[in-house]
Motif scaffolding. Structure first.
Motif, PDB file in Angstrom:
ATOM      1  N   GLN A 359       0.819  -1.215   0.000  1.00  0.00           N
ATOM      2  CA  GLN A 359       0.000   0.000   0.000  1.00  0.00           C
ATOM      3  C   GLN A 359       0.852   1.264   0.000  1.00  0.00           C
ATOM      4  O   GLN A 359       0.763   2.113   0.887  1.00  0.00           O
ATOM      5  CB  GLN A 359      -0.964  -0.012   1.193  1.00  0.00           C
ATOM      6  CG  GLN A 359      -2.035  -1.078   1.059  1.00  0.00           C
ATOM      7  CD  GLN A 359      -3.012  -1.084   2.208  1.00  0.00           C
ATOM      8  OE1 GLN A 359      -2.675  -0.747   3.338  1.00  0.00           O
ATOM      9  NE2 GLN A 359      -4.243  -1.469   1.940  1.00  0.00           N
ATOM     10  N   HIS A 360       1.699   1.367  -1.009  1.00  0.00           N
ATOM     11  CA  HIS A 360       2.536   2.541  -1.236  1.00  0.00           C
ATOM     12  C   HIS A 360       2.459   2.914  -2.712  1.00  0.00           C
ATOM     13  O   HIS A 360       2.087   2.091  -3.549  1.00  0.00           O
ATOM     14  CB  HIS A 360       3.988   2.262  -0.856  1.00  0.00           C
ATOM     15  CG  HIS A 360       4.238   2.052   0.596  1.00  0.00           C
ATOM     16  ND1 HIS A 360       4.513   3.087   1.453  1.00  0.00           N
ATOM     17  CD2 HIS A 360       4.244   0.926   1.343  1.00  0.00           C
ATOM     18  CE1 HIS A 360       4.691   2.606   2.684  1.00  0.00           C
ATOM     19  NE2 HIS A 360       4.535   1.304   2.633  1.00  0.00           N
ATOM     20  N   ARG A 361       2.864   4.129  -3.020  1.00  0.00           N
ATOM     21  CA  ARG A 361       2.868   4.554  -4.418  1.00  0.00           C
ATOM     22  C   ARG A 361       3.746   3.629  -5.268  1.00  0.00           C
ATOM     23  O   ARG A 361       3.436   3.336  -6.407  1.00  0.00           O
ATOM     24  CB  ARG A 361       3.358   5.999  -4.518  1.00  0.00           C
ATOM     25  CG  ARG A 361       2.411   7.022  -3.921  1.00  0.00           C
ATOM     26  CD  ARG A 361       1.256   7.320  -4.868  1.00  0.00           C
ATOM     27  NE  ARG A 361       1.577   8.447  -5.737  1.00  0.00           N
ATOM     28  CZ  ARG A 361       0.887   8.755  -6.815  1.00  0.00           C
ATOM     29  NH1 ARG A 361      -0.137   8.013  -7.190  1.00  0.00           N
ATOM     30  NH2 ARG A 361       1.213   9.806  -7.545  1.00  0.00           N
ATOM     31  N   LEU A 362       4.862   3.189  -4.714  1.00  0.00           N
ATOM     32  CA  LEU A 362       5.730   2.231  -5.401  1.00  0.00           C
ATOM     33  C   LEU A 362       5.610   0.855  -4.749  1.00  0.00           C
ATOM     34  O   LEU A 362       6.598   0.137  -4.575  1.00  0.00           O
ATOM     35  CB  LEU A 362       7.182   2.714  -5.394  1.00  0.00           C
ATOM     36  CG  LEU A 362       7.453   4.037  -6.114  1.00  0.00           C
ATOM     37  CD1 LEU A 362       8.953   4.333  -6.150  1.00  0.00           C
ATOM     38  CD2 LEU A 362       6.888   4.046  -7.524  1.00  0.00           C
ATOM     39  N   GLY A 363       4.374   0.474  -4.404  1.00  0.00           N
ATOM     40  CA  GLY A 363       4.144  -0.823  -3.772  1.00  0.00           C
ATOM     41  C   GLY A 363       4.560  -1.985  -4.648  1.00  0.00           C
ATOM     42  O   GLY A 363       5.067  -3.003  -4.158  1.00  0.00           O
ATOM     43  N   VAL A 364       4.360  -1.868  -5.959  1.00  0.00           N
ATOM     44  CA  VAL A 364       4.787  -2.924  -6.875  1.00  0.00           C
ATOM     45  C   VAL A 364       6.305  -3.083  -6.809  1.00  0.00           C
ATOM     46  O   VAL A 364       6.833  -4.204  -6.743  1.00  0.00           O
ATOM     47  CB  VAL A 364       4.324  -2.616  -8.313  1.00  0.00           C
ATOM     48  CG1 VAL A 364       4.926  -3.601  -9.303  1.00  0.00           C
ATOM     49  CG2 VAL A 364       2.796  -2.639  -8.396  1.00  0.00           C
ATOM     50  N   HIS A 728      -4.001   8.864  -4.785  1.00  0.00           N
ATOM     51  CA  HIS A 728      -2.782   8.482  -4.063  1.00  0.00           C
ATOM     52  C   HIS A 728      -2.712   6.949  -3.995  1.00  0.00           C
ATOM     53  O   HIS A 728      -2.966   6.331  -2.963  1.00  0.00           O
ATOM     54  CB  HIS A 728      -2.814   9.094  -2.656  1.00  0.00           C
ATOM     55  CG  HIS A 728      -1.559   8.893  -1.855  1.00  0.00           C
ATOM     56  ND1 HIS A 728      -0.372   9.507  -2.144  1.00  0.00           N
ATOM     57  CD2 HIS A 728      -1.317   8.144  -0.757  1.00  0.00           C
ATOM     58  CE1 HIS A 728       0.541   9.160  -1.264  1.00  0.00           C
ATOM     59  NE2 HIS A 728      -0.006   8.328  -0.412  1.00  0.00           N
ATOM     60  N   HIS A 729      -2.386   6.339  -5.135  1.00  0.00           N
ATOM     61  CA  HIS A 729      -2.396   4.886  -5.207  1.00  0.00           C
ATOM     62  C   HIS A 729      -1.124   4.376  -5.866  1.00  0.00           C
ATOM     63  O   HIS A 729      -0.346   5.137  -6.457  1.00  0.00           O
ATOM     64  CB  HIS A 729      -3.628   4.385  -5.961  1.00  0.00           C
ATOM     65  CG  HIS A 729      -3.802   4.987  -7.328  1.00  0.00           C
ATOM     66  ND1 HIS A 729      -2.942   4.743  -8.379  1.00  0.00           N
ATOM     67  CD2 HIS A 729      -4.750   5.825  -7.819  1.00  0.00           C
ATOM     68  CE1 HIS A 729      -3.343   5.388  -9.444  1.00  0.00           C
ATOM     69  NE2 HIS A 729      -4.438   6.070  -9.142  1.00  0.00           N
ATOM     70  N   ALA A 730      -0.923   3.078  -5.769  1.00  0.00           N
ATOM     71  CA  ALA A 730       0.293   2.459  -6.292  1.00  0.00           C
ATOM     72  C   ALA A 730       0.334   2.516  -7.810  1.00  0.00           C
ATOM     73  O   ALA A 730      -0.666   2.254  -8.479  1.00  0.00           O
ATOM     74  CB  ALA A 730       0.388   1.012  -5.821  1.00  0.00           C
ATOM     75  N   GLU A 731       1.499   2.834  -8.325  1.00  0.00           N
ATOM     76  CA  GLU A 731       1.697   2.819  -9.771  1.00  0.00           C
ATOM     77  C   GLU A 731       1.632   1.381 -10.264  1.00  0.00           C
ATOM     78  O   GLU A 731       2.283   0.490  -9.731  1.00  0.00           O
ATOM     79  CB  GLU A 731       3.060   3.430 -10.111  1.00  0.00           C
ATOM     80  CG  GLU A 731       3.194   4.892  -9.731  1.00  0.00           C
ATOM     81  CD  GLU A 731       4.585   5.452 -10.003  1.00  0.00           C
ATOM     82  OE1 GLU A 731       5.413   4.706 -10.588  1.00  0.00           O
ATOM     83  OE2 GLU A 731       4.842   6.603  -9.638  1.00  0.00           O
ATOM     84  N   GLY A 732       0.835   1.161 -11.285  1.00  0.00           N
ATOM     85  CA  GLY A 732       0.740  -0.160 -11.876  1.00  0.00           C
ATOM     86  C   GLY A 732      -0.329  -1.053 -11.300  1.00  0.00           C
ATOM     87  O   GLY A 732      -0.782  -1.987 -11.959  1.00  0.00           O
TER      88      GLY A 732
END
Length: 752
Positions: A359-364, A728-732
């Motif tokens: 649950q981060h912007r770069l969570g992937v 405000h969500h994870a890219e991808g």
């Protein structure tokens, strides 16, 4: 305070007595997670083939008591409580009212839900759906919460596709979608590679962003067994959590009758919120440095034979300055080097993670970086090693297995077309964030909810609620009342269903359902208690009746036959997915169930390169929104209490964090409290530090001094969800970035 122990037993006893039906609940608990019993309605942690006498944890026991409560919300209750009044009740008080008993329709003139017959409800919902379908079949959304069985989930996704869209958002969109995007790129499968037996063979456990004491307490038994063997456990977590520090096994007479306990983490690293990428980069750099000097850390044979992209990843990691790594992670170089020394000497490492990574912007990228660490040591496709994402809802992973996805490329559309003689839609559907955006802009006109409390679960919910009330149709298949039900659309229905713990009889026969756990095993589940009310219908009966009335002539689907015998649904699933579900009827009732095929466990890499891929993260900060804001900006992570499962709040207490009677708390480092001119116990208002023209705030939180890295704060989910922008969500993956939200704090009422 240790996790488990007498406090856990007392909590189970208290909830069992408070909910009434103590004898019924106790009998049910003895059949929980057993081969001839029911799968826990709480988390998705694995069910062993040889269960303990008490194969349930404190949270699982609470969930069972919560469902088997003696309390009821009858139509007479709604006669005396208008929706506008109920909207002011807390999440806890709403669900504590007990089980819904009759199908209800919202009456706008009286502001009350009123009882209707099942035939009236099904006919009216179907008529309204048909009218919307004629205008635009993409205007309806079919949301699934993650608890429904494989049989119901399969019927649900087919209903949506025959209706004409792939709008199948689910709770995975809000938690482990980052996993589903990251792992196929890294190792070629969308799920973890670890089975239960691997924990008995591992010689190192690595926990990153996962707190088993609150989120999956049954895992603590495996942790204890590992520690009894001397296995080191390394934990990365911003807060110092009881479940990662010490555990007292309630099923161990020695620990219960003496001061003995199990020390969980041999190394505990309190990483900054959003600093996981930097921390893992530091460990990788230390491993690479050791390897260059002739030390341990790399499985060069595995890397050469089974991986792609190592040189580019290694060059990137070595180029990252230690001062940047230390600043972004909040951890000292020496601490990260100690982690690398343990990992480098281990032969079988299991990496366990949860929403603290996803649950981060770069969570992937977070998930892929954890894969990189495992690949460096060859800890993938080896007994006792692998990656282990811990899922939340009890069948959220299984729903994906049988087609709950908005991505048409992940569904067997050609097979469905041939099997049911219709033309499935081929365009991408709406995920949860997309569905919320559709509600806001008016393109979504109907929300069908198979369980869940969506309005409390999603970000930006105070902005979303006014738009939700303008929907043409809202339908909720539910066991209890929650906040989302109290924001009715123009037409709104509550449809009460049988719970999983209850006996489901169709055509005079008791029915089994199937579930998939976090480790990819498929199990049978059978209810053990009589339904709380004779008016209930099963989830599958409701879904199939709605589908038959709405799209019954649009495809050759035996909806009525499925209602009568769930084995027919399983046969249909096996036809659609023969590689996974062959011999379904005989295998799913076996002790321990049966595993899904998992190529990565066999070192068969289903990726474009034909190998496991090292992926360069390209950044040290998991949340690029946070830097660049004023110096007073703090990083908020949302979290759950020990008396909570997702949006279900069992009480207002959190004994692990010494909080009682409230959830309106903001946990802060003492230095940050002083720096902001605040005092512990002071009430404050919180506002999101975002420049998008929208004011997002939560007022009246109480400051609580806590052991958390400086610059970081923590608050409860879902109370702090209004602070999280929808974008405000994870890219991808579009997973909302609940774990690192830039905020500003002020004394109460100082915000105009």
């Amino acid at each position: 305070m240790a996790a488990g122990g007498w406090q856990s037993l007392k909590a189970v006893a208290r909830y069992t007595l408070e909910e009434g039906n103590a004898a019924l609940i106790t009998r049910a608990l003895l059949q929980q997670n057993k081969t001839d019993g029911f799968a826990c309605v709480s988390c998705a942690w694995a069910k062993p083939a040889e269960p303990r006498v008490a194969e349930f944890c404190e949270n699982g026991a609470k969930a069972t008591a919560w469902e088997l409560t003696s309390r009821r919300l009858s139509p007479e209750f709604f006669d005396t409580h208008p929706v506008s009044e109920l909207r002011g009740w807390s999440d806890h008080d709403l669900e504590a009212g007990g089980r819904l008993t009759a199908p209800m329709r919202y009456d706008r003139a009286t502001d009350r839900y009123v009882e209707v017959t099942w035939d009236e409800a099904i006919a009216d919902i179907a008529a309204r759906l048909r009218a919307l379908r004629a205008e635009d079949p993409k205007s309806a959304v079919f949301y699934a919460s993650g608890r429904a069985s494989l049989e119901t989930s399969y019927a649900w996704q087919l209903f949506a596709r025959v209706y004409g869209n792939n709008n199948l958002p689910d709770s995975s969109n809000m938690c482990h979608e980052s996993t589903s995007v990251a792992l196929p790129e890294s190792i070629g499968v969308p799920i973890g590679t670890v089975h239960l037996e691997d924990f008995g063979q591992a010689d190192c456990l690595l926990f990153v962003g996962q707190n088993p004491g609150v989120n999956s307490p049954r895992m603590l038994h495996l942790i204890k067994e590992a520690r009894d063997r001397g296995v080191p456990i390394i934990s990365f977590n911003p807060l110092r959590e009881s479940g990662l520090v010490r555990f007292v096994d309630p099923q161990s007479p020695m620990q219960m009758l003496t001061p003995a306990s199990t020390t969980v983490s041999t190394q505990y690293l309190q990483v900054k919120v959003g600093g996981d990428l930097a921390a893992m980069t530091g460990v990788a750099k230390a491993l690479l440095t050791s390897a260059v000097a002739g030390g341990q850390g790399l499985d060069r044979e595995f890397i050469a034979q089974h991986t792609h992209g190592f040189d580019a990843f290694a060059a990137w990691a070595m180029q990252q300055p230690w001062e940047d790594i230390e600043r972004e992670s909040g951890l000292a170089r020496a601490a990260l080097e100690r982690v690398a020394a343990v990992l480098g000497g281990a032969k079988a490492v299991i990496a366990v993670y949860g929403m603290g990574l996803t649950q981060h912007r770069l969570g992937v990228k977070n998930v892929q970086m954890l894969c990189n660490l495992l690949l460096m040591g060859g800890h993938m496709g080896r007994p006792g090693a692998g990656i282990c994402p811990v899922r939340g809802h009890s069948n959220v992973q299984g729903q994906r297995t049988v087609g709950i996805t908005e991505k048409p490329e992940l569904a067997p559309l050609d097979q469905l077309a041939a099997q049911y003689v219709f033309k499935p839609p081929r365009d991408k559907g709406l995920d949860t964030v997309g569905a919320c955006q559709g509600v806001l802009d008016g393109s979504v006109r109907a929300m069908l909810n198979l369980g869940g409390n969506l309005l409390r679960s999603v970000p930006d919910n105070t902005r979303l609620e006014p738009a939700w009330s303008r929907l043409a149709l809202t339908v909720h298949v539910a066991t209890k009342l929650n906040h989302t039900h109290l924001v009715p659309g123009e037409t709104s229905y509550l449809l009460p269903c049988i719970g999983r713990i209850e006996i489901d009889r169709q055509a005079g026969r008791e029915q089994r359902v199937s579930m998939e756990d976090s480790t990819g095993f498929i199990h049978a589940s059978q209810g053990v208690a009589e339904p709380a009310d004779e008016r209930f219908r099963s989830e599958l009966a409701i879904v199939s009746a709605l589908a038959e009335a709405t799209v019954g002539d649009a495809a050759q689907v035996p909806w009525a036959g499925w209602r009568e015998d769930y084995a027919r649904v399983r046969a249909a699933i096996a036809t659609t997915y023969p590689k996974i579900f062959h011999d379904f009827e005989t295998r799913f009732v076996l002790p321990g169930g049966f595993p899904k095929p998992n190529a990565a466990r066999e070192r068969d890499w289903k990726t474009p390169t034909g190998k496991a891929n090292f992926i360069v993260p390209g950044a040290l900060v998991a949340d690029p929104d946070a830097p660049g804001h004023p110096p007073q900006t703090l990083r908020l992570m949302t979290m759950r209490s020990d008396d909570q499962f997702n949006t279900t709040i069992y009480s207002l207490d959190d004994r692990f964090r010494d909080v009682s009677g409230t959830r309106n708390v903001l946990f802060m480092n003492e230095a940050d409290i002083a720096r902001h001119g605040l005092q512990a116990g002071q009430r404050i208002d919180v506002r999101t530090a975002a420049d998008d023209g929208v004011v997002r705030e939560v007022r009246g939180l109480t400051v609580r001094a806590y052991d958390i890295p400086e610059g970081c704060v923590a608050g409860y989910y879902p109370e702090c969800n209004p602070l999280v922008p929808l974008w405000h969500h994870a890219e991808g993956s579009h997973v909302p970035a609940y774990k690192s939200v830039p905020i500003l704090v002020q004394p109460e009422n100082a915000i105009p």
